[in-house]
Design a protein around this motif. Structure first.
Motif, short mmCIF file in Angstrom:
data_model
loop_
_atom_site.label_atom_id
_atom_site.label_comp_id
_atom_site.label_asym_id
_atom_site.label_seq_id
_atom_site.Cartn_x
_atom_site.Cartn_y
_atom_site.Cartn_z
N LEU A 40 0.79 -1.24 0.00
CA LEU A 40 0.00 0.00 0.00
C LEU A 40 0.82 1.29 0.00
O LEU A 40 0.56 2.19 -0.80
CB LEU A 40 -0.97 -0.02 1.17
CG LEU A 40 -1.95 1.14 1.29
CD1 LEU A 40 -3.23 0.66 1.98
CD2 LEU A 40 -1.38 2.32 2.04
N PRO A 41 1.83 1.40 0.86
CA PRO A 41 2.56 2.67 0.92
C PRO A 41 3.12 3.08 -0.43
O PRO A 41 2.99 4.24 -0.83
CB PRO A 41 3.69 2.38 1.91
CG PRO A 41 3.22 1.23 2.71
CD PRO A 41 2.35 0.41 1.81
N LYS A 42 3.70 2.13 -1.12
CA LYS A 42 4.28 2.44 -2.42
C LYS A 42 3.19 2.86 -3.39
O LYS A 42 3.30 3.87 -4.09
CB LYS A 42 5.03 1.22 -2.94
CG LYS A 42 5.97 1.53 -4.07
CD LYS A 42 6.78 0.29 -4.44
CE LYS A 42 7.74 0.61 -5.58
NZ LYS A 42 8.49 -0.58 -6.02
N ALA A 43 2.12 2.05 -3.40
CA ALA A 43 1.03 2.33 -4.33
C ALA A 43 0.38 3.68 -4.05
O ALA A 43 -0.06 4.38 -4.96
CB ALA A 43 0.00 1.21 -4.26
N ALA A 44 0.34 4.03 -2.76
CA ALA A 44 -0.31 5.28 -2.38
C ALA A 44 0.65 6.46 -2.41
O ALA A 44 0.26 7.60 -2.16
CB ALA A 44 -0.93 5.14 -1.00
N GLY A 45 1.90 6.17 -2.69
CA GLY A 45 2.89 7.23 -2.72
C GLY A 45 3.27 7.74 -1.34
O GLY A 45 3.55 8.92 -1.15
N LEU A 46 3.29 6.81 -0.39
CA LEU A 46 3.63 7.20 0.98
C LEU A 46 4.98 6.62 1.37
O LEU A 46 5.28 5.47 1.06
CB LEU A 46 2.56 6.66 1.95
CG LEU A 46 1.20 7.34 1.90
CD1 LEU A 46 0.15 6.46 2.56
CD2 LEU A 46 1.25 8.70 2.58
N LEU A 47 5.75 7.41 2.05
CA LEU A 47 7.02 6.91 2.55
C LEU A 47 6.84 6.40 3.97
O LEU A 47 7.43 6.90 4.93
CB LEU A 47 8.08 8.02 2.51
CG LEU A 47 8.47 8.49 1.12
CD1 LEU A 47 9.41 9.68 1.20
CD2 LEU A 47 9.12 7.35 0.33
N ARG A 48 5.98 5.41 4.06
CA ARG A 48 5.68 4.82 5.36
C ARG A 48 5.73 3.32 5.23
O ARG A 48 5.56 2.78 4.16
CB ARG A 48 4.26 5.22 5.80
CG ARG A 48 4.11 6.67 6.16
CD ARG A 48 4.56 6.92 7.59
NE ARG A 48 4.46 8.32 7.95
CZ ARG A 48 4.71 8.78 9.18
NH1 ARG A 48 5.09 7.96 10.12
NH2 ARG A 48 4.62 10.06 9.44
N CYS A 49 5.92 2.66 6.36
CA CYS A 49 5.86 1.22 6.33
C CYS A 49 4.40 0.78 6.39
O CYS A 49 3.53 1.50 6.87
CB CYS A 49 6.71 0.64 7.47
SG CYS A 49 5.89 -0.26 8.73
#
Length: 268
Positions: A40-49
């Motif tokens: 999800l983080p990558k897909a959502a463009g988030l730099l979170r785990c």
DNA sequence: AACTAAGCCAACCGCATCCTG
DNA sequence: GCAGGATGCGGTTGGCTTAGT
């Protein structure tokens, strides 16, 4: 040992979430639903785990969250559920629509714990503090407690009688108790327990947790299922794995209440 | 007004459990 | 049946806020 980290820590943000991150996460979940937290983080463009995203969503962003102060009724319900379930915060949260396990855990540690102490009750054992030592010496079958799931269960039938859990807990309907020891704020939740020998020793001829019991008066979920735990290995009835419930996301109701958390995958 | 202590809560961490190939 | 990855859970921490001095 050798366990791979849940994410590449070098490229993830930590700490408080920004409004922009929240918005991204909400937008993504609205569009694609929950699940697949790792990607999800990558897909959502988030730099979170992924774990962090999941936690943020569950504890803070979910639209059905209540927020705000706990009511006195919620307090008492939490206390009673805790006395029954212990630190099973997620199970307790499942019985409090709009509340999260983290929220309840925090609330317990900061408020209720103190409240019980001030009442002279040990928050761990739910016994009078002075009584703790004495209680420890009481033999198990002298401890009589009852769990009544009687009228809170909208689906329950009248005359619902004893249910014995695989954990050896007998759930006794309220009408069998003549003198409730406490003035109940939640009269539909009498959480006294009777500690008794494990199920196999006391039920020779009955299989009380077979859901398709021929008894027309008994809703015979196993104890695990009655707590709303789905697909548990501890489930001793046939309902647990593929409940005939019309609501797939809710699992069995506890006290007749479906799990209060909505399934946001339905947004898809 | 400044400092300190206590309270509160969001978030992290590591382990347990579940799921899938 | 097994191994490894994904997810869930509970305990703990860290930082912000509030109350007290």
């Amino acid at each position: 040992m050798g366990r791979s980290p849940c994410c590449e820590k070098a490229h993830t943000n930590k700490g408080a979430w920004t409004k922009e991150e929240d918005d991204r996460l909400i937008a993504y979940i609205r569009a694609h639903g929950e699940g697949c937290w790792r990607s999800l983080p990558k897909a959502a463009g988030l730099l979170r785990c992924g774990k962090s995203c999941r936690l943020r969503w569950i504890n803070y962003l979910r639209p059905d969250l209540k927020r705000g102060n706990f009511t006195e009724e919620e307090d008492e319900l939490i206390i009673k559920l805790h006395s029954l379930l212990g630190n099973k915060w997620s199970l307790i949260a499942g019985r409090l629509p709009g509340r999260t396990d983290n929220e309840i855990k925090n609330y317990w540690n900061t408020h209720i714990r103190r409240k019980l102490m001030s009442r002279g009750i040990d928050p761990t054992t739910h016994r009078p503090i002075n009584d703790s030592a004495a209680a420890a010496s009481v033999s198990q079958d002298q401890i009589i407690k009852t769990i009544s799931f009687s009228n809170a269960n909208a689906n329950s039938k009248e005359g619902e009688k004893n249910v014995t859990s695989s954990a050896g807990i007998v759930i006794i309907s309220k009408e069998e108790e003549n003198s409730p020891p406490l003035k109940e704020r939640c009269p539909d939740l009498n959480l006294e327990l009777r500690i008794s020998p494990p199920y196999p020793y006391q039920q020779q001829n009955q299989e009380p947790f077979k859901s398709n019991s021929s008894s027309s008066t008994t809703s015979t979920l196993c104890f695990v299922c009655s707590l709303g735990i789905q697909n548990s290995k501890d489930c001793s009835c046939s309902n647990g794995v593929s409940s005939g419930s019309s609501n797939n996301s809710g699992g069995h109701g506890f006290l007749g209440i479906k799990a209060g958390v909505l399934d946001y995958r339905a947004w898809r």
